[in-house]
Design a protein around this motif. Structure first.
Motif, PDB file in Angstrom:
ATOM      1  N   ASN A 330       0.822  -1.214   0.000  1.00  0.00           N
ATOM      2  CA  ASN A 330       0.000   0.000   0.000  1.00  0.00           C
ATOM      3  C   ASN A 330       0.856   1.264   0.000  1.00  0.00           C
ATOM      4  OD1 ASN A 330      -2.585   1.108  -0.196  1.00  0.00           O
ATOM      5  ND2 ASN A 330      -2.711   1.461   2.010  1.00  0.00           N
ATOM      6  N   ILE A 331       1.962   1.210  -0.735  1.00  0.00           N
ATOM      7  CA  ILE A 331       2.865   2.352  -0.902  1.00  0.00           C
ATOM      8  C   ILE A 331       2.673   2.884  -2.319  1.00  0.00           C
ATOM      9  CG2 ILE A 331       5.288   3.085  -0.989  1.00  0.00           C
ATOM     10  CD1 ILE A 331       5.915   0.797   0.970  1.00  0.00           C
ATOM     11  N   PRO A 332       2.543   4.206  -2.513  1.00  0.00           N
ATOM     12  CA  PRO A 332       2.359   4.753  -3.864  1.00  0.00           C
ATOM     13  C   PRO A 332       3.430   4.243  -4.819  1.00  0.00           C
ATOM     14  CG  PRO A 332       2.031   6.477  -2.236  1.00  0.00           C
ATOM     15  CD  PRO A 332       2.524   5.270  -1.477  1.00  0.00           C
ATOM     16  N   ASN A 333       2.994   3.804  -6.009  1.00  0.00           N
ATOM     17  CA  ASN A 333       3.928   3.168  -6.934  1.00  0.00           C
ATOM     18  C   ASN A 333       3.741   3.616  -8.386  1.00  0.00           C
ATOM     19  OD1 ASN A 333       1.488   1.880  -7.527  1.00  0.00           O
ATOM     20  ND2 ASN A 333       2.466  -0.084  -7.941  1.00  0.00           N
ATOM     21  N   ALA A 334       3.192   4.817  -8.581  1.00  0.00           N
ATOM     22  CA  ALA A 334       2.901   5.254  -9.953  1.00  0.00           C
ATOM     23  C   ALA A 334       4.157   5.262 -10.822  1.00  0.00           C
ATOM     24  CB  ALA A 334       2.259   6.639  -9.939  1.00  0.00           C
ATOM     25  N   LYS A 335       5.240   5.797 -10.307  1.00  0.00           N
ATOM     26  CA  LYS A 335       6.490   5.846 -11.073  1.00  0.00           C
ATOM     27  C   LYS A 335       6.997   4.442 -11.365  1.00  0.00           C
ATOM     28  CE  LYS A 335      10.373   6.639  -9.037  1.00  0.00           C
ATOM     29  NZ  LYS A 335      11.478   7.282  -8.272  1.00  0.00           N
ATOM     30  N   GLU A 336       7.001   3.602 -10.353  1.00  0.00           N
ATOM     31  CA  GLU A 336       7.520   2.242 -10.524  1.00  0.00           C
ATOM     32  C   GLU A 336       6.644   1.420 -11.464  1.00  0.00           C
ATOM     33  OE1 GLU A 336       9.195   4.074  -6.966  1.00  0.00           O
ATOM     34  OE2 GLU A 336       7.131   3.823  -7.676  1.00  0.00           O
ATOM     35  N   ALA A 337       5.318   1.622 -11.403  1.00  0.00           N
ATOM     36  CA  ALA A 337       4.413   0.909 -12.307  1.00  0.00           C
ATOM     37  C   ALA A 337       4.694   1.302 -13.749  1.00  0.00           C
ATOM     38  CB  ALA A 337       2.958   1.216 -11.947  1.00  0.00           C
ATOM     39  N   SER A 338       4.895   2.597 -13.993  1.00  0.00           N
ATOM     40  CA  SER A 338       5.198   3.062 -15.353  1.00  0.00           C
ATOM     41  C   SER A 338       6.577   2.576 -15.796  1.00  0.00           C
ATOM     42  CB  SER A 338       5.134   4.586 -15.415  1.00  0.00           C
ATOM     43  OG  SER A 338       3.794   5.034 -15.376  1.00  0.00           O
ATOM     44  N   MET A 339       7.535   2.544 -14.887  1.00  0.00           N
ATOM     45  CA  MET A 339       8.860   2.026 -15.229  1.00  0.00           C
ATOM     46  C   MET A 339       8.779   0.572 -15.682  1.00  0.00           C
ATOM     47  SD  MET A 339      11.459   3.535 -12.353  1.00  0.00           S
ATOM     48  CE  MET A 339      12.178   5.181 -12.491  1.00  0.00           C
ATOM     49  N   SER A 340       8.013  -0.223 -14.939  1.00  0.00           N
ATOM     50  CA  SER A 340       7.913  -1.647 -15.289  1.00  0.00           C
ATOM     51  C   SER A 340       7.250  -1.817 -16.647  1.00  0.00           C
ATOM     52  CB  SER A 340       7.140  -2.403 -14.207  1.00  0.00           C
ATOM     53  OG  SER A 340       5.764  -2.056 -14.182  1.00  0.00           O
ATOM     54  N   LYS A 341       6.190  -1.052 -16.899  1.00  0.00           N
ATOM     55  CA  LYS A 341       5.472  -1.153 -18.174  1.00  0.00           C
ATOM     56  C   LYS A 341       6.355  -0.718 -19.336  1.00  0.00           C
ATOM     57  CE  LYS A 341       1.848  -1.204 -21.029  1.00  0.00           C
ATOM     58  NZ  LYS A 341       2.401  -0.524 -22.203  1.00  0.00           N
TER      59      LYS A 341
END
Length: 407
Positions: A330-341
């Motif tokens: 439950n930690i904000p991960n918008a940057k990491e999600a976009s990096m993975s994609k």
């Protein structure tokens, strides 16, 4: 600290799906591609078989089971377990994870934005599929003129008594033709941008809501992709996700959009699965046809290419697991999600291209390398849907810059 080791249950799931993929899914993959469908009998049998692997977390992620109070010392594994399964299924055939019955991409916005009554109503209906008919949900955001530019959607909505009236078109909607309901995004006023957006659950059979054409695609041909048409579609006010109160600020829409932070790593994991399939195919082809230890420049180039493919895919997988670890914590991960994609789509696309080159002039011939040719067709969309690679790089750069005190 991020833990990359798999739990016992995750390891068992991974092994079971690898076996299923190798012995059941792969042998029927080309027929599914030609026939443009995944057999319903397989989907039902798979759901029955996977029951034993579904923890409460997995059920919450895929079926909408109400969240239980969780012991903080035992963080959720729902997102990470889902990407493990997604990679293995995509390795076998990428149409399989996209075609699985359930609320699909429609689940996250309902879970994140819906009222308790809406969650019970729209997610609860998927719990009886072991004995009842298979059901799908869908997510309707993309329009002919608004894909990456989400703020530019033109599907309109206006309040009329106890209903909202929707008009517009949605395109490239996964499982859109057979979904029992679809989360549809519309706007009360295009000039307001995101502030004017609303999210509705539009049920199949609602007057004015029709399925348009079913797309004939280059790749992922066994998965249904549909156009949806709304013409004076009257949606009950209780189907507005979160109720009107949720949209008195921008948070209602932004909460629904944050669901991408969960789904982008899932799509990235599927890309890694396809890239891994192409990589392993090329690796085995080289083992059978070349002796890379011989001092031949071409062989050295092939060895370097294989090493580069493997390195890129492993890096992408680690980014996927980092993004899902943050989501589960439950930690904000918008940057990491976009990096993975962004990383996975690019790495897997290059893996398929390089695999074809390694196999030589016959790499694209169906007669000799039919699966490799299929993976090459399938992978392209993974750098497009759930936000193009270019859009992911914009998101990443904005997140990086926003954290700098000066620029």
């Amino acid at each position: 600290m991020i833990e990359f080791a798999l739990s016992k249950k995750q390891h068992e799931l991974k092994e079971a799906l690898q076996s299923l993929g190798r012995h059941v899914i792969r042998p029927m993959s080309l027929d599914m591609d030609r026939n443009k469908e995944v057999p319903e009998s397989f989907l039902r049998n798979f759901m029955m078989m996977s029951r034993g692997f579904r923890s409460d977390d997995i059920a919450e992620f895929s079926e909408g089971t109400p969240r239980k109070e969780r012991d903080p010392s035992k963080p959720s594994e729902a997102n990470r377990t889902a990407v493990i399964a997604a990679e293995e299924l995509a390795w076998a055939d990428a149409a399989i994870p996209l075609s699985m019955p359930g609320p699909g991409l429609g689940a996250p916005p309902v879970r994140a934005t819906g009222t308790p009554e809406q969650k019970k109503r729209f997610l609860g209906m998927f719990r009886d599929m072991d004995t009842g008919p298979l059901k799908w949900g869908a997510y309707g955001l993309t329009e002919p003129g608004a894909g990456s530019d989400v703020a530019g959607i033109r599907t309109s909505c206006r309040k009329d008594g106890a209903h909202w009236v929707l008009n517009g078109r949605k395109c490239y909607i996964t499982n859109g033709g057979r979904a029992v309901w679809t989360v549809i995004f519309a706007t009360v006023d295009p000039s307001l941008g995101r502030a004017g957006h609303r999210a509705f659950v539009v049920e199949k059979g609602t007057p004015g809501f029709e399925v348009g054409k079913i797309e004939d695609k280059m790749g992922l041909r066994a998965n249904e992709t549909a156009e949806l048409v709304l013409e004076d579609c009257r949606v009950p006010e209780e189907n507005l996700l979160g109720g009107e109160e949720a949209y008195r600020s921008k948070e209602g829409f932004m909460t629904a959009m944050k669901t991408f932070d969960n789904t982008r790593p899932l799509v990235a994991a599927m890309a890694v699965g396809i890239g891994r399939a192409a990589y392993e195919y090329a690796r085995d082809f080289v083992k059978q046809n070349y002796v890379l230890g011989r001092p031949i420049p071409r062989y050295a180039a092939i060895a370097e290419k294989l090493a580069k493919i493997g390195r890129r895919l492993e890096a992408a997988r680690l980014l996927v697991h980092r993004a899902t670890y943050l989501a589960d914590m439950n930690i904000p991960n918008a940057k990491e999600a976009s990096m993975s994609k962004a990383a996975a789509g690019q790495a897997a696309t290059l893996a398929c291209i390089d695999a074809i080159e390694i196999c030589g002039a016959h790499g694209t011939l169906q007669a000799e390398h039919a699966l490799l040719e299929k993976w090459f067709r399938d992978i392209k969309v993974y750098d497009i849907f759930e936000g193009t690679g270019n859009i992911q790089r914009v998101v990443i750069s904005k997140r990086i810059v926003s954290n700098l005190k000066s620029f």
